[in-house]
Write a protein that holds these residues in place. Sequence first.
Motif, PDB file in Angstrom:
ATOM      1  N   UNK A  10      51.317  30.535  10.043  1.00  0.00           N
ATOM      2  CA  UNK A  10      51.102  31.582  10.216  1.00  0.00           C
ATOM      3  C   UNK A  10      50.681  32.075  12.270  1.00  0.00           C
ATOM      4  N   UNK A  11      48.918  31.644  11.854  1.00  0.00           N
ATOM      5  CA  UNK A  11      48.273  31.562  13.723  1.00  0.00           C
ATOM      6  C   UNK A  11      49.355  30.832  13.793  1.00  0.00           C
ATOM      7  N   UNK A  12      49.368  29.310  13.875  1.00  0.00           N
ATOM      8  CA  UNK A  12      49.942  29.328  15.469  1.00  0.00           C
ATOM      9  C   UNK A  12      51.695  28.832  15.843  1.00  0.00           C
ATOM     10  N   UNK A  13      51.760  29.846  14.324  1.00  0.00           N
ATOM     11  CA  UNK A  13      53.333  30.200  15.139  1.00  0.00           C
ATOM     12  C   UNK A  13      53.771  31.471  15.246  1.00  0.00           C
ATOM     13  N   UNK A  14      51.519  32.867  15.433  1.00  0.00           N
ATOM     14  CA  UNK A  14      51.761  33.679  16.000  1.00  0.00           C
ATOM     15  C   UNK A  14      52.029  33.443  17.305  1.00  0.00           C
ATOM     16  N   UNK A  15      50.821  32.298  17.671  1.00  0.00           N
ATOM     17  CA  UNK A  15      50.007  31.942  18.981  1.00  0.00           C
ATOM     18  C   UNK A  15      51.285  31.460  19.824  1.00  0.00           C
ATOM     19  N   UNK A  16      52.314  30.658  19.221  1.00  0.00           N
ATOM     20  CA  UNK A  16      53.690  30.511  19.859  1.00  0.00           C
ATOM     21  C   UNK A  16      54.263  31.747  20.479  1.00  0.00           C
ATOM     22  N   UNK A  17      54.257  32.289  19.685  1.00  0.00           N
ATOM     23  CA  UNK A  17      54.962  33.774  20.136  1.00  0.00           C
ATOM     24  C   UNK A  17      54.440  34.996  20.721  1.00  0.00           C
ATOM     25  N   UNK A  18      52.504  34.903  20.698  1.00  0.00           N
ATOM     26  CA  UNK A  18      51.889  35.247  21.938  1.00  0.00           C
ATOM     27  C   UNK A  18      52.364  35.102  23.532  1.00  0.00           C
ATOM     28  N   UNK A  19      52.478  33.534  23.529  1.00  0.00           N
ATOM     29  CA  UNK A  19      52.808  33.003  24.765  1.00  0.00           C
ATOM     30  C   UNK A  19      54.157  33.107  25.516  1.00  0.00           C
ATOM     31  N   UNK A  20      55.216  33.275  24.557  1.00  0.00           N
ATOM     32  CA  UNK A  20      56.084  34.102  24.696  1.00  0.00           C
ATOM     33  C   UNK A  20      55.999  35.377  25.043  1.00  0.00           C
ATOM     34  N   UNK A  21      55.130  35.898  25.600  1.00  0.00           N
ATOM     35  CA  UNK A  21      55.173  37.100  25.214  1.00  0.00           C
ATOM     36  C   UNK A  21      55.189  38.581  24.563  1.00  0.00           C
TER      37      UNK A  21
END
Length: 308
Positions: free
Chosen positions: A285-296
Motif C-alpha cells: 500500500x505504501x509503495x503504491x501510494x509513493x508511485x502515485x505521489x511521484x505522478x502528482x
Amino acid sequence: MDKIIIATRKSALAMWQSEYIKNILEKTHGVEVVLQGFKTKGDVLLDSPLAKIGGKGLFTKELEESMLRGEAHIAVHSLKDVPTFFPSGLKLAAITKREDVRDCFLSMKYKNLYELPQGAKVGTTSLRRQMQLLLLRKDLKLISLRGNVNSRLEKLKNEEFDAIILAKAGINRLNLEKEVNFTYAFSKDEMIPAASQGALGIESIENSELEAVLSCLNDENSFMETYIERDFIKALEGGCQVPIGINAELQGEQIKIRAVLGLPNASEILKEEQLVSKNLYKQAGFLLAQKMIQNGAKELLNRALKMI
C-alpha cells in the motif's frame, strides 16, 4: 471477562453489525454482551456532505469517547468509516471476514446506470463514487444523499432520485434487495471501492484479556487486504474528504490492487493496477501510494480539497 458492552450507533445497519458481533462472542466464549446505543454527530448533521463537516470520523468519535469514559469496552464499525489513527487508550483489535466489497446501483425504474435517461438524478454521499460515476456517465446530475440506509431508500421510492448508490455489503446485511425493483453491482473495473469496504472493524480499549476474547473475530485474508488499503490512504493523508478508491483482492498467492484518485468532477484522475505477492502486503500500500505521489497524486488531491 464476564460482560462486554458494545457502543453502537442506533441505525439499522449499525445495530445489525453490533448484534452480529454480539452473537459470535456469546457463542464462542459464553460471555454476556450488551449493546449501548449512541447518536453520533454524523447521524445528526445531515444537511451537509460529509467531506465538508469533518469526514467519517464523525461516526466514531462519540463511540470512542464512551469507551474512554469506561461506559463501553468495544465499538463495531464499518471499517471504511474508521480513521487510520486512534486516540490514546484505544486500538483496532479485530477485522472480520469481508462481505461483498462492491458498490451497488439501486433504482425503481432502471436496470442499471447505462439505462438511465440523460441528466438523470443520482444520489450519493461519496466523492469517490461521484468521480467514478462521472467517468462512466458525464451527463448525470449527482445529488448529495445523507441519512441511514432506510431513509435513503425511502427517498428513492418517493422518486426524489432516479437511482442511488450504496455499498453492496449493507444491502446484503439488511436483506434490502427486495425493497427495490432493480439492483446492479458495479464491477471493480467500473468502480473501485472505498478502502476497507465490506469489512467490520472492532475498536476496543487496550486490555490484553479483552483482546484475547476478540481474536476469534479476526480474518487473516481480510486483515491483509485492508492493511494494504488503509496503508495506502495513510500514506496519501487522504480520507473521505477527497476522492480515493483503493481495493486489494487476494488471488491465491498474489494480491491484485486497484487504485484511483482525482478531482470530484472527474476532469483529472490517476489510476493504477498491479499484482503483488501476498508476502509483500505490509509494503504494498505504501509503495503504491509513493508511485502515485511521484505522478502528482498529492497535488491532485490538494486541488480536489479546494473544489469541495
